[in-house]
Scaffold this motif. Structure first.
Motif, PDB file in Angstrom:
ATOM      1  N   LEU A 264      13.171  57.813  31.296  1.00 21.58           N
ATOM      2  CA  LEU A 264      12.819  57.285  30.059  1.00 21.58           C
ATOM      3  C   LEU A 264      12.001  56.302  29.851  1.00 21.58           C
ATOM      4  CD1 LEU A 264      14.142  57.164  27.179  1.00 21.58           C
ATOM      5  CD2 LEU A 264      15.891  55.393  28.265  1.00 21.58           C
TER       6      LEU A 264
ATOM      7  N   VAL B  90      16.615  49.876  27.912  1.00 20.33           N
ATOM      8  CA  VAL B  90      15.454  49.719  26.724  1.00 20.33           C
ATOM      9  C   VAL B  90      15.285  48.427  26.070  1.00 20.33           C
ATOM     10  CG1 VAL B  90      14.482  50.663  24.669  1.00 20.33           C
ATOM     11  CG2 VAL B  90      15.927  52.011  26.451  1.00 20.33           C
TER      12      VAL B  90
ATOM     13  N   ILE C  65      21.792  52.767  29.062  1.00 18.78           N
ATOM     14  CA  ILE C  65      20.569  53.311  28.444  1.00 18.78           C
ATOM     15  C   ILE C  65      20.067  52.114  27.509  1.00 18.78           C
ATOM     16  CG2 ILE C  65      19.465  55.197  27.338  1.00 18.78           C
ATOM     17  CD1 ILE C  65      21.581  57.176  28.678  1.00 18.78           C
TER      18      ILE C  65
ATOM     19  N   LEU D 227      18.047  55.963  19.643  1.00 18.17           N
ATOM     20  CA  LEU D 227      18.460  56.613  20.899  1.00 18.17           C
ATOM     21  C   LEU D 227      19.822  57.276  20.334  1.00 18.17           C
ATOM     22  CD1 LEU D 227      18.126  53.632  23.500  1.00 18.17           C
ATOM     23  CD2 LEU D 227      16.942  55.712  23.323  1.00 18.17           C
TER      24      LEU D 227
ATOM     25  N   PRO E 176      18.372  59.882  32.428  1.00 10.59           N
ATOM     26  CA  PRO E 176      17.241  59.212  31.639  1.00 10.59           C
ATOM     27  C   PRO E 176      16.911  58.104  32.550  1.00 10.59           C
ATOM     28  CG  PRO E 176      18.594  59.612  29.847  1.00 10.59           C
ATOM     29  CD  PRO E 176      19.578  59.816  31.115  1.00 10.59           C
ATOM     30  N   LEU E 177      17.858  57.278  33.497  1.00 11.67           N
ATOM     31  CA  LEU E 177      17.436  56.208  34.004  1.00 11.67           C
ATOM     32  C   LEU E 177      17.295  56.727  35.814  1.00 11.67           C
ATOM     33  CD1 LEU E 177      19.735  53.622  32.924  1.00 11.67           C
ATOM     34  CD2 LEU E 177      17.432  54.484  32.043  1.00 11.67           C
TER      35      LEU E 177
ATOM     36  N   ILE F 181      15.041  59.626  20.457  1.00  8.88           N
ATOM     37  CA  ILE F 181      15.397  60.379  21.791  1.00  8.88           C
ATOM     38  C   ILE F 181      16.959  60.513  22.152  1.00  8.88           C
ATOM     39  CG2 ILE F 181      14.775  59.866  24.055  1.00  8.88           C
ATOM     40  CD1 ILE F 181      13.003  57.578  23.551  1.00  8.88           C
TER      41      ILE F 181
ATOM     42  N   GLY G  14      14.952  63.777  26.068  1.00  6.61           N
ATOM     43  CA  GLY G  14      15.173  62.362  27.124  1.00  6.61           C
ATOM     44  C   GLY G  14      15.068  62.851  28.582  1.00  6.61           C
ATOM     45  N   ASP G  15      14.766  64.267  28.897  1.00  9.04           N
ATOM     46  CA  ASP G  15      14.505  64.539  30.074  1.00  9.04           C
ATOM     47  C   ASP G  15      13.305  65.359  30.342  1.00  9.04           C
ATOM     48  OD1 ASP G  15      15.219  67.006  28.961  1.00  9.04           O
ATOM     49  OD2 ASP G  15      16.681  67.615  30.204  1.00  9.04           O
TER      50      ASP G  15
ATOM     51  N   VAL H  39      19.645  61.364  24.341  1.00  7.54           N
ATOM     52  CA  VAL H  39      19.873  60.890  25.630  1.00  7.54           C
ATOM     53  C   VAL H  39      21.548  60.982  26.020  1.00  7.54           C
ATOM     54  CG1 VAL H  39      17.732  59.953  26.464  1.00  7.54           C
ATOM     55  CG2 VAL H  39      19.648  58.539  25.456  1.00  7.54           C
TER      56      VAL H  39
ATOM     57  N   ILE I 166       8.837  58.272  29.008  1.00  3.56           N
ATOM     58  CA  ILE I 166       8.699  58.483  27.670  1.00  3.56           C
ATOM     59  C   ILE I 166       8.468  57.363  26.685  1.00  3.56           C
ATOM     60  CG2 ILE I 166      10.426  59.354  25.884  1.00  3.56           C
ATOM     61  CD1 ILE I 166      11.893  60.870  28.220  1.00  3.56           C
ATOM     62  N   LEU I 167       8.888  55.981  27.173  1.00  3.71           N
ATOM     63  CA  LEU I 167       8.918  54.955  26.367  1.00  3.71           C
ATOM     64  C   LEU I 167       7.302  54.360  26.262  1.00  3.71           C
ATOM     65  CD1 LEU I 167      12.213  53.230  26.528  1.00  3.71           C
ATOM     66  CD2 LEU I 167      11.490  54.284  24.692  1.00  3.71           C
TER      67      LEU I 167
END
Ligand code: G1P
Length: 324
Positions: free
Chosen positions: A34, A64, A60, A51, A24-25, A5, A104-105, A7, A37-38
């Motif tokens: 994110l 995770v 980030i 990442l 991403p956050l 990913i 990541g977006d 990011v 996505i995860l």
């Protein structure tokens, strides 16, 4: 298989929010981009994530590590030299494992399982109205015969949607290495699209898989649009006594809403207070205060305060007031 990913970007189109939070956050429909996505990656049974971080990368990685039971490693992209360069940096974490790349977006809703079970190398594609803004593929049956990054005269309207399954990862890394060594850039950057095109020119088979839902989160309008679509898909039923709630909305458990009309398509994060307000189609961050306000298509950051947008008028007969 390992998920990659990228990011690293600064998310300039989402300033001021990205001044304090990496893109991403940023939250959409109740959780960080994110996170959506995860969750997909976990659902697909992929247990390892690489990442590619840069801007505010440690936040980030912390997110995770503290929210997901995944094996996480990261590579740092110190210069923004393009998506191809970012993916290349994951090489030593990947070895010769197959890879699943998700930008990541971008959030996908659709048959990613089907895409994975297609076998071989597969790229997610989608028909778009303005192909000049994307990587574009030409296909014969479902086999890709060429890829061009943001062409001025596109040969098709099938865009690269930002999800890629590459089982010949060594060939991809070799092609990326060649681009970087020879300095071959397109639009100023080392492009993943160019490396994939090189693989095809050498006889690699890459198939196109049409993805259904493909939602960009890169700018305010698309983040709000993605919020709308995801809330419609999740379709939560929400009631908060003393308010009128128009579903679908996402109101965090510890957010407080009083004497307000909220929805449709509103996400309110934890710790926020909305009081005596009307809010629709908006995302409100953590610990924000919205009071006596009328909000539409708005992004309100964490800890922000918005107060008093109702107007006091003393308007005589036959007057006309137009605030538009
Ligand atoms: C990247 C890729 C492009 C793809 C797009 C999808 O471009 O380079 O091929 O179509 O993502 O979102 P970017 O949007 O980073 O310019």
């Amino acid at each position: 298989m390992k998920a990659i990913i990228p990011v690293a970007g600064e998310g300039t189109r989402l300033r001021p929010h990205t001044h304090t939070t990496p893109k991403p956050l940023l939250r959409v429909a109740g959780k960080p981009i994110l996170g959506h996505i995860l969750d997909d990656i976990v659902q697909l049974g992929i247990g390892e994530v690489v990442l590619i971080v840069g801007y505010r990368g440690s936040e980030i990685v912390d997110y995770v590590r503290s929210n997901y039971d995944l094996k996480v490693s990261f590579a740092e992209q110190t210069e923004r030299l393009g998506l191809g360069h970012a993916v290349f940096l994951s090489r030593e974490h990947v070895g010769d494992h197959p890879i699943f790349i998700m930008l990541g977006d971008t959030i996908f809703r659709g048959d990613l399982k089907g895409m994975l079970s297609t076998g071989g190398n597969v790229i997610g594609v989608k028909r778009v109205e303005d192909p000049r803004r994307f990587g574009i593929v030409e296909i014969e049956n479902d086999r890709i015969v060429s890829l061009v990054e943001k062409p001025d005269s596109p040969k098709s309207n099938l865009a690269v949607a930002g999800v890629y399954v590459i089982r010949d990862s060594s060939s991809l890394f070799d092609a990326l290495q060649e681009l970087i060594t020879s300095g071959e850039r397109t639009k100023g950057e080392f492009q993943l699209t160019d490396a994939l095109n090189r693989m095809i020119n050498r006889g690699a088979e890459i198939r196109a898989f049409e993805v259904e839902g493909w939602y960009d989160c890169g700018k305010p309008e698309t983040l709000l649009e993605t919020n709308r679509v995801l809330l419609e898909i999740y379709s939560p039923k929400t009631e908060v006594a003393g308010n009128i709630i128009i579903d679908p909305v996402h109101i965090a458990e510890d957010a407080e809403v009083f004497s307000s009309i909220v929805g449709p398509h509103v996400s309110i994060a934890g710790g926020s207070v909305v009081r005596k307000s009307i809010v629709r189609n908006s995302i409100i961050g953590e610990n924000a205060i919205v009071e006596d306000a009328l909000l539409e298509s708005s992004l309100i950051g964490d800890n922000a305060v918005v107060r008093g947008m109702f107007k006091r008028l003393n308007v005589g007969d036959s007057s006309e007031i137009d605030f538009s």
